[in-house]
Each structure stands twice: as structure tokens, then as C-alpha cells.
Design a protein around this motif. Structure first.
Motif, PDB file in Angstrom:
ATOM      1  N   GLU A   1      51.678  28.418  53.828  1.00  0.00           N
ATOM      2  CA  GLU A   1      50.646  29.421  53.576  1.00  0.00           C
ATOM      3  C   GLU A   1      50.039  29.332  52.187  1.00  0.00           C
ATOM      4  N   PHE A   2      50.671  28.625  51.272  1.00  0.00           N
ATOM      5  CA  PHE A   2      50.097  28.415  49.943  1.00  0.00           C
ATOM      6  C   PHE A   2      50.759  27.195  49.309  1.00  0.00           C
ATOM      7  N   CYS A   3      50.113  26.691  48.272  1.00  0.00           N
ATOM      8  CA  CYS A   3      50.649  25.521  47.565  1.00  0.00           C
ATOM      9  C   CYS A   3      51.198  25.950  46.206  1.00  0.00           C
ATOM     10  N   THR A   4      51.876  25.029  45.555  1.00  0.00           N
ATOM     11  CA  THR A   4      52.390  25.312  44.213  1.00  0.00           C
ATOM     12  C   THR A   4      51.211  25.459  43.247  1.00  0.00           C
ATOM     13  N   ALA A   5      51.490  26.015  42.087  1.00  0.00           N
ATOM     14  CA  ALA A   5      50.448  26.230  41.086  1.00  0.00           C
ATOM     15  C   ALA A   5      49.903  24.901  40.575  1.00  0.00           C
ATOM     16  N   LYS A   6      48.622  24.903  40.294  1.00  0.00           N
ATOM     17  CA  LYS A   6      48.018  23.730  39.655  1.00  0.00           C
ATOM     18  C   LYS A   6      48.196  23.820  38.146  1.00  0.00           C
ATOM     19  N   ARG A   7      48.358  25.030  37.658  1.00  0.00           N
ATOM     20  CA  ARG A   7      48.683  25.282  36.252  1.00  0.00           C
ATOM     21  C   ARG A   7      49.400  26.626  36.180  1.00  0.00           C
ATOM     22  N   LEU A   8      50.171  26.822  35.136  1.00  0.00           N
ATOM     23  CA  LEU A   8      50.916  28.063  34.951  1.00  0.00           C
ATOM     24  C   LEU A   8      50.291  28.833  33.788  1.00  0.00           C
ATOM     25  N   PRO A   9      49.404  29.776  34.090  1.00  0.00           N
ATOM     26  CA  PRO A   9      48.672  30.468  33.029  1.00  0.00           C
ATOM     27  C   PRO A   9      49.562  31.233  32.049  1.00  0.00           C
ATOM     28  N   ARG A  10      50.669  31.735  32.487  1.00  0.00           N
ATOM     29  CA  ARG A  10      51.570  32.494  31.610  1.00  0.00           C
ATOM     30  C   ARG A  10      52.393  31.586  30.702  1.00  0.00           C
ATOM     31  N   GLU A  11      52.474  30.325  31.071  1.00  0.00           N
ATOM     32  CA  GLU A  11      53.361  29.388  30.386  1.00  0.00           C
ATOM     33  C   GLU A  11      52.537  28.299  29.698  1.00  0.00           C
ATOM     34  N   SER A  12      51.966  28.594  28.549  1.00  0.00           N
ATOM     35  CA  SER A  12      51.144  27.582  27.879  1.00  0.00           C
ATOM     36  C   SER A  12      52.007  26.383  27.491  1.00  0.00           C
ATOM     37  N   GLY A  13      51.486  25.213  27.780  1.00  0.00           N
ATOM     38  CA  GLY A  13      52.189  23.987  27.449  1.00  0.00           C
ATOM     39  C   GLY A  13      53.208  23.541  28.474  1.00  0.00           C
ATOM     40  N   VAL A  14      53.490  24.358  29.487  1.00  0.00           N
ATOM     41  CA  VAL A  14      54.459  23.989  30.527  1.00  0.00           C
ATOM     42  C   VAL A  14      53.686  23.596  31.777  1.00  0.00           C
ATOM     43  N   LYS A  15      53.906  22.367  32.218  1.00  0.00           N
ATOM     44  CA  LYS A  15      53.243  21.903  33.433  1.00  0.00           C
ATOM     45  C   LYS A  15      54.049  22.343  34.640  1.00  0.00           C
ATOM     46  N   PRO A  16      53.372  22.758  35.714  1.00  0.00           N
ATOM     47  CA  PRO A  16      54.111  23.188  36.904  1.00  0.00           C
ATOM     48  C   PRO A  16      54.835  22.024  37.575  1.00  0.00           C
ATOM     49  N   ALA A  17      55.910  22.347  38.233  1.00  0.00           N
ATOM     50  CA  ALA A  17      56.623  21.357  39.034  1.00  0.00           C
ATOM     51  C   ALA A  17      55.777  21.067  40.274  1.00  0.00           C
ATOM     52  N   ASP A  18      55.533  19.818  40.565  1.00  0.00           N
ATOM     53  CA  ASP A  18      54.759  19.405  41.750  1.00  0.00           C
ATOM     54  C   ASP A  18      53.455  20.190  41.901  1.00  0.00           C
ATOM     55  N   PRO A  19      52.550  20.094  40.938  1.00  0.00           N
ATOM     56  CA  PRO A  19      51.319  20.900  40.976  1.00  0.00           C
ATOM     57  C   PRO A  19      50.466  20.672  42.216  1.00  0.00           C
ATOM     58  N   GLY A  20      50.023  21.792  42.812  1.00  0.00           N
ATOM     59  CA  GLY A  20      49.109  21.756  43.948  1.00  0.00           C
ATOM     60  C   GLY A  20      49.694  21.219  45.239  1.00  0.00           C
ATOM     61  N   CYS A  21      51.011  21.273  45.410  1.00  0.00           N
ATOM     62  CA  CYS A  21      51.656  20.738  46.624  1.00  0.00           C
ATOM     63  C   CYS A  21      52.049  21.843  47.593  1.00  0.00           C
ATOM     64  N   PHE A  22      51.668  21.646  48.838  1.00  0.00           N
ATOM     65  CA  PHE A  22      52.226  22.469  49.898  1.00  0.00           C
ATOM     66  C   PHE A  22      53.642  21.974  50.148  1.00  0.00           C
ATOM     67  N   TYR A  23      54.446  22.781  50.814  1.00  0.00           N
ATOM     68  CA  TYR A  23      55.831  22.391  51.093  1.00  0.00           C
ATOM     69  C   TYR A  23      55.888  21.030  51.789  1.00  0.00           C
ATOM     70  N   SER A  24      55.018  20.827  52.769  1.00  0.00           N
ATOM     71  CA  SER A  24      55.028  19.575  53.538  1.00  0.00           C
ATOM     72  C   SER A  24      54.635  18.365  52.695  1.00  0.00           C
ATOM     73  N   ASP A  25      53.995  18.598  51.532  1.00  0.00           N
ATOM     74  CA  ASP A  25      53.562  17.509  50.656  1.00  0.00           C
ATOM     75  C   ASP A  25      54.561  17.173  49.554  1.00  0.00           C
ATOM     76  N   LEU A  26      55.637  17.924  49.445  1.00  0.00           N
ATOM     77  CA  LEU A  26      56.603  17.677  48.375  1.00  0.00           C
ATOM     78  C   LEU A  26      57.225  16.292  48.526  1.00  0.00           C
TER      79      LEU A  26
END
Length: 169
Positions: free
Chosen positions: A84-109
Motif C-alpha cells: 500500500e505504500f513504499c519506503t521514504a525517498k528522504r527522511l525530512p526529520r532526519e537531516s543527513g540520514v538517508k533512508p534504508a531502501d529509498p522508494g521501495c515497495f515491500y515486493s521491491d526490497l
């Protein structure tokens, strides 16, 4: 109470046992940013708070777990696995921290990320020997991150108390 864990994969396969919520529970209200942060936390293998449940026996389903606290976390994980949703493409609250697996749906991990997610030990706190009044009190005490509305507070009180109050009017 008893602290236990189950893997997210097992939780997903047995989710019908965790779809019972007391009447005081809110609807699903988490924003996308909250969902993204939870999934990112799990993909990094970091701890999350336990889901608090009360087990009861149902004539048709056997043992069921009533979710007293943690519905938002539980449903977020299930919704992510359902695509129903994918992982974050960026983490706005966490400056300088890249999201784990950005923009991935579960099936795309990747296989490695899916293993981390599927075998993550999802924590539970199982309450034993509690009645409706204690369930409501526990729920009210744990809602510190999002204050309850008057109606939500009202529904968290024992049903017998509400009906006996009406009796005296």
C-alpha cells in the motif's frame, strides 16, 4: 504480563488473530511520515515499542489477540507488506540520514533487506487476567503521544459502567 516476540513474516501469516480491537481504539490515523519512519526503523534493525495485547478465546477462531496499544504500528507493517505504500525517498526529520531502501515497495526490497524485515523480532506484551476496566485504563495511560478526544476517552471506560450510569438517569 509476558513479553514475547514474533517475526514479522509470522505476524503477517497469522494477522487474522490480531485484527480485534477494543471499541476505544482509534481508526488508522498515521501520516505517511510516521509510516516511513517505522518501516525505516525496522529495516535498520532498531527496536520499536511492543504491541500490547490481551489474549482471549473465540469459539470460531480459537485464541485471538485484542490489540490494546500499537494498532498504528501493527497496521503500518501489514499495509507495507500488502504494497500500500513504499519506503521514504528522504527522511525530512532526519537531516543527513538517508533512508534504508529509498522508494521501495515491500515486493521491491533486495533479498537482504527482505530478510531483515521478514525476520525482525516484532515485540509483544501480552496481558493476562485483566478485565474491561483494566484494558480501558491501560489504553488511556498509553495514549500520551496523541491525546484522546472526549469520545475516545468515554469509549475506553468499562461498558458496564456506561450502561449502569444510564440506568440511574
Amino acid at each position: 504480563y509476558q513479553i514475547a516476540t514474533t517475526t514479522i513474516r509470522s505476524l503477517y501469516e497469522n494477522r487474522r488473530f490480531y485484527d480485534s480491537y477494543p471499541s476505544c481504539q482509534r481508526n488508522y490515523v498515521w501520516k505517511a511520515s510516521q509510516q516511513h519512519l517505522l518501516i525505516d526503523t525496522i529495516l535498520r534493525g532498531l527496536p520499536i515499542p511492543p504491541i500490547i495485547v490481551v489474549e482471549s478465546r473465540d469459539e470460531l477462531m480459537g485464541i485471538r489477540s485484542w490489540v490494546v496499544d500499537g494498532q498504528q504500528r501493527l497496521k503500518t507493517v501489514l499495509r507495507y507488506m500488502d504494497g500500500e505504500f513504499c519506503t521514504a525517498k528522504r527522511l525530512p526529520r532526519e537531516s543527513g540520514v538517508k533512508p534504508a531502501d529509498p522508494g521501495c515497495f515491500y515486493s521491491d526490497l533486495s533479498e537482504a533487506s527482505r530478510n531483515i524485515f521478514d525476520f525482525y523480532d516484532f515485540p509483544f506484551c501480552k496481558l493476562h487476567g485483566v478485565d474491561d476496566a483494566q484494558i480501558g485504563a491501560t489504553y488511556r495511560r498509553l495514549q500520551y503521544s496523541s491525546p484522546l478526544t472526549f469520545a475516545e476517552k468515554l469509549y475506553s471506560y468499562d461498558v458496564r459502567i456506561r450502561s449502569s450510569t444510564n440506568h440511574y438517569r
